[in-house]
Design an enzyme around this catalytic site. Structure first.
Site, PDB file in Angstrom:
ATOM      1  N   TYR A   1      16.774 -30.785 -16.847  1.00  0.00           N
ATOM      2  CA  TYR A   1      17.758 -29.799 -16.371  1.00  0.00           C
ATOM      3  C   TYR A   1      17.280 -29.158 -15.063  1.00  0.00           C
ATOM      4  O   TYR A   1      18.030 -29.062 -14.088  1.00  0.00           O
ATOM      5  CB  TYR A   1      17.983 -28.735 -17.450  1.00  0.00           C
ATOM      6  CG  TYR A   1      19.111 -27.777 -17.140  1.00  0.00           C
ATOM      7  CD1 TYR A   1      20.431 -28.125 -17.386  1.00  0.00           C
ATOM      8  CD2 TYR A   1      18.854 -26.524 -16.589  1.00  0.00           C
ATOM      9  CE1 TYR A   1      21.472 -27.255 -17.098  1.00  0.00           C
ATOM     10  CE2 TYR A   1      19.883 -25.646 -16.301  1.00  0.00           C
ATOM     11  CZ  TYR A   1      21.197 -26.007 -16.558  1.00  0.00           C
ATOM     12  OH  TYR A   1      22.223 -25.138 -16.264  1.00  0.00           O
TER      13      TYR A   1
ATOM     14  N   VAL B   1      32.344 -37.259 -15.347  1.00  0.00           N
ATOM     15  CA  VAL B   1      31.892 -37.197 -13.955  1.00  0.00           C
ATOM     16  C   VAL B   1      30.789 -38.219 -13.664  1.00  0.00           C
ATOM     17  O   VAL B   1      30.541 -38.552 -12.506  1.00  0.00           O
ATOM     18  CB  VAL B   1      31.414 -35.780 -13.551  1.00  0.00           C
ATOM     19  CG1 VAL B   1      32.565 -34.789 -13.558  1.00  0.00           C
ATOM     20  CG2 VAL B   1      30.260 -35.310 -14.429  1.00  0.00           C
TER      21      VAL B   1
ATOM     22  N   LYS C   1      19.086 -29.460 -11.347  1.00  0.00           N
ATOM     23  CA  LYS C   1      19.644 -28.312 -10.609  1.00  0.00           C
ATOM     24  C   LYS C   1      18.924 -28.099  -9.277  1.00  0.00           C
ATOM     25  O   LYS C   1      19.558 -27.718  -8.285  1.00  0.00           O
ATOM     26  CB  LYS C   1      19.598 -27.048 -11.479  1.00  0.00           C
ATOM     27  CG  LYS C   1      20.496 -27.116 -12.723  1.00  0.00           C
ATOM     28  CD  LYS C   1      21.975 -27.326 -12.401  1.00  0.00           C
ATOM     29  CE  LYS C   1      22.856 -27.285 -13.637  1.00  0.00           C
ATOM     30  NZ  LYS C   1      24.273 -27.542 -13.348  1.00  0.00           N
TER      31      LYS C   1
HETATM   32  N1  LIG Z   1      25.802 -21.185 -19.619  1.00  0.00           N
HETATM   33  C1  LIG Z   1      24.751 -20.922 -18.852  1.00  0.00           C
HETATM   34  O1  LIG Z   1      23.877 -20.109 -19.195  1.00  0.00           O
HETATM   35  C2  LIG Z   1      24.609 -21.570 -17.491  1.00  0.00           C
HETATM   36  C3  LIG Z   1      23.670 -21.046 -16.613  1.00  0.00           C
HETATM   37  C4  LIG Z   1      23.520 -21.610 -15.361  1.00  0.00           C
HETATM   38  C5  LIG Z   1      24.298 -22.690 -14.982  1.00  0.00           C
HETATM   39  N2  LIG Z   1      25.189 -23.190 -15.867  1.00  0.00           N
HETATM   40  C6  LIG Z   1      25.944 -24.358 -15.436  1.00  0.00           C
HETATM   41  O2  LIG Z   1      27.313 -24.063 -15.444  1.00  0.00           O
HETATM   42  C7  LIG Z   1      28.057 -25.239 -15.723  1.00  0.00           C
HETATM   43  C8  LIG Z   1      29.041 -24.979 -16.856  1.00  0.00           C
HETATM   44  O3  LIG Z   1      28.320 -24.607 -18.001  1.00  0.00           O
HETATM   45  P1  LIG Z   1      28.977 -23.813 -19.211  1.00  0.00           P
HETATM   46  O4  LIG Z   1      27.943 -22.853 -19.665  1.00  0.00           O
HETATM   47  O5  LIG Z   1      30.321 -23.324 -18.864  1.00  0.00           O
HETATM   48  O6  LIG Z   1      29.017 -24.984 -20.296  1.00  0.00           O
HETATM   49  P2  LIG Z   1      30.144 -25.437 -21.330  1.00  0.00           P
HETATM   50  O7  LIG Z   1      29.451 -26.387 -22.234  1.00  0.00           O
HETATM   51  O8  LIG Z   1      30.875 -24.279 -21.880  1.00  0.00           O
HETATM   52  O9  LIG Z   1      31.139 -26.234 -20.387  1.00  0.00           O
HETATM   53  C9  LIG Z   1      30.781 -27.434 -19.778  1.00  0.00           C
HETATM   54  C10 LIG Z   1      32.036 -28.274 -19.684  1.00  0.00           C
HETATM   55  O10 LIG Z   1      31.665 -29.493 -19.014  1.00  0.00           O
HETATM   56  C11 LIG Z   1      32.260 -30.564 -19.744  1.00  0.00           C
HETATM   57  N3  LIG Z   1      31.481 -31.770 -19.511  1.00  0.00           N
HETATM   58  C12 LIG Z   1      30.243 -32.073 -20.001  1.00  0.00           C
HETATM   59  N4  LIG Z   1      29.877 -33.290 -19.588  1.00  0.00           N
HETATM   60  C13 LIG Z   1      30.897 -33.756 -18.826  1.00  0.00           C
HETATM   61  C14 LIG Z   1      31.106 -34.958 -18.123  1.00  0.00           C
HETATM   62  N5  LIG Z   1      30.206 -35.950 -18.147  1.00  0.00           N
HETATM   63  N6  LIG Z   1      32.256 -35.106 -17.427  1.00  0.00           N
HETATM   64  C15 LIG Z   1      33.193 -34.131 -17.406  1.00  0.00           C
HETATM   65  N7  LIG Z   1      33.049 -32.976 -18.074  1.00  0.00           N
HETATM   66  C16 LIG Z   1      31.913 -32.794 -18.765  1.00  0.00           C
HETATM   67  C17 LIG Z   1      32.232 -30.128 -21.187  1.00  0.00           C
HETATM   68  O11 LIG Z   1      33.148 -30.856 -21.983  1.00  0.00           O
HETATM   69  C18 LIG Z   1      32.583 -28.668 -21.061  1.00  0.00           C
HETATM   70  O12 LIG Z   1      33.987 -28.470 -21.082  1.00  0.00           O
HETATM   71  C19 LIG Z   1      27.021 -26.334 -16.022  1.00  0.00           C
HETATM   72  O13 LIG Z   1      26.811 -27.110 -14.865  1.00  0.00           O
HETATM   73  C20 LIG Z   1      25.785 -25.546 -16.374  1.00  0.00           C
HETATM   74  O14 LIG Z   1      24.593 -26.276 -16.102  1.00  0.00           O
HETATM   75  C21 LIG Z   1      25.383 -22.654 -17.116  1.00  0.00           C
END
Ligand SMILES: NC(=O)c1ccc[n+]([C@@H]2O[C@H](COP(=O)([O-])OP(=O)(O)OC[C@H]3O[C@@H](n4cnc5c(N)ncnc54)[C@H](O)[C@@H]3O)[C@@H](O)[C@H]2O)c1
Length: 246
Positions: free
Chosen positions: A153, A62, A157
């Protein structure tokens, strides 16, 4: 007004894992066709395969404008348009560090993926999205409050929430809604390998006393994507087990 997504076309970034994969599954279950975009193509392919002709995997970083544009072109070429975009791809901080100790490389990568990446995707999506469309950005409780040692981070956000609200204003008259989900901590691979004591403290910081499951975030994303949320735009919606209520 309905939760159903039959005939709708969606893109989900980071759709190969965690919250993104849960979003793909819920959107498909509600009838949408989905482009599963991820930097790890094998994971995107595995998730897309669950839904046969109604999902297609694309390898997308992305943080690259041309990849974001190719993702949207794939939706149009395969499924005939674009109605729903879930901008979920994101990375966390590799090691917690104060602002003074945060490396330039880490700062750049987190902002490149979490903020610039969301902008590149939204720019491409909003140019092609049909009337009645919905964009849902995966923010975090860290889009509203801060945590020590996570400046890149938290900044990414917070900025994503501002970008969401601005896009909501820009596209309201076009009939496109744009919202952000403020996820609490979620049990995904992003949390893997963390210190168990830290994880227990994080669980306790949510009044519900636990981390979320990816499906608990995805169900709110699916709601926002649907016409059941037809009067919701420019909103930051915490899905956080009460984290921000304290
Ligand atoms: N897990 C948490 O506690 C949490 C909390 C709040 C927000 N989030 C947000 O939710 C979203 C998903 O997180 P998650 O916990 O499912 O993480 P995850 O690591 O399980 O999944 C993230 C996915 O994004 C992909 N990715 C990473 N960089 C990328 C790039 N440059 N281009 C395309 N794909 C890319 C990864 O390969 C992975 O499949 C993120 O934006 C994260 O900041 C997560």
């Amino acid at each position: 007004m309905s939760y159903a997504l039959e005939g709708k076309v969606a893109v989900v970034t980071g759709g190969g894992s965690g919250i993104g994969a849960a979003c793909v599954r819920q959107l498909c279950a509600l009838g949408a066709s989905v482009v599963v975009a991820d930097i790890v193509f094998d994971n995107a392919t595995l998730v897309a395969k669950e839904f046969g002709d109604r999902a297609v995997a694309v390898e997308v970083d992305v943080a690259r404008v041309e990849d974001a544009e190719r993702m949207v072109e794939t939706a149009v070429a395969h499924f005939g348009g674009l109605d729903i975009a879930v901008n979920n791809a994101g990375v966390g901080v590799p090691v917690k560090a104060s602002v003074g100790d945060t490396g330039f490389e880490e700062w750049r990568r987190v902002l490149d993926v979490n903020l610039d990446g969301a902008f590149f995707c939204m720019r491409a999506e909003l140019r092609r999205m049909r009337k009645g469309g919905s964009v849902v950005n995966l923010a975090s409780v860290m889009g509203a409050v801060a945590a020590e040692g996570s400046s890149s981070y938290v900044a990414s956000k917070h900025a994503l929430v501002g970008l969401t609200k601005t896009a909501a204003l820009d596209y309201a008259t076009a009939g496109i809604r744009v919202n952000a989900v403020g996820a609490g901590f979620v049990d995904t691979p992003l949390m893997a390998g963390r210190d168990p004591e830290w994880l227990a403290a994080v669980a306790a910081s949510h009044p519900l006393g636990r981390l979320a499951q990816p499906d608990e975030i995805a169900s709110v994303v699916a709601f926002l994507a649907s016409s059941a949320a037809s009067f919701v735009t420019g909103a930051f919606i915490p899905v956080d087990g009460g984290y921000l209520a304290r």
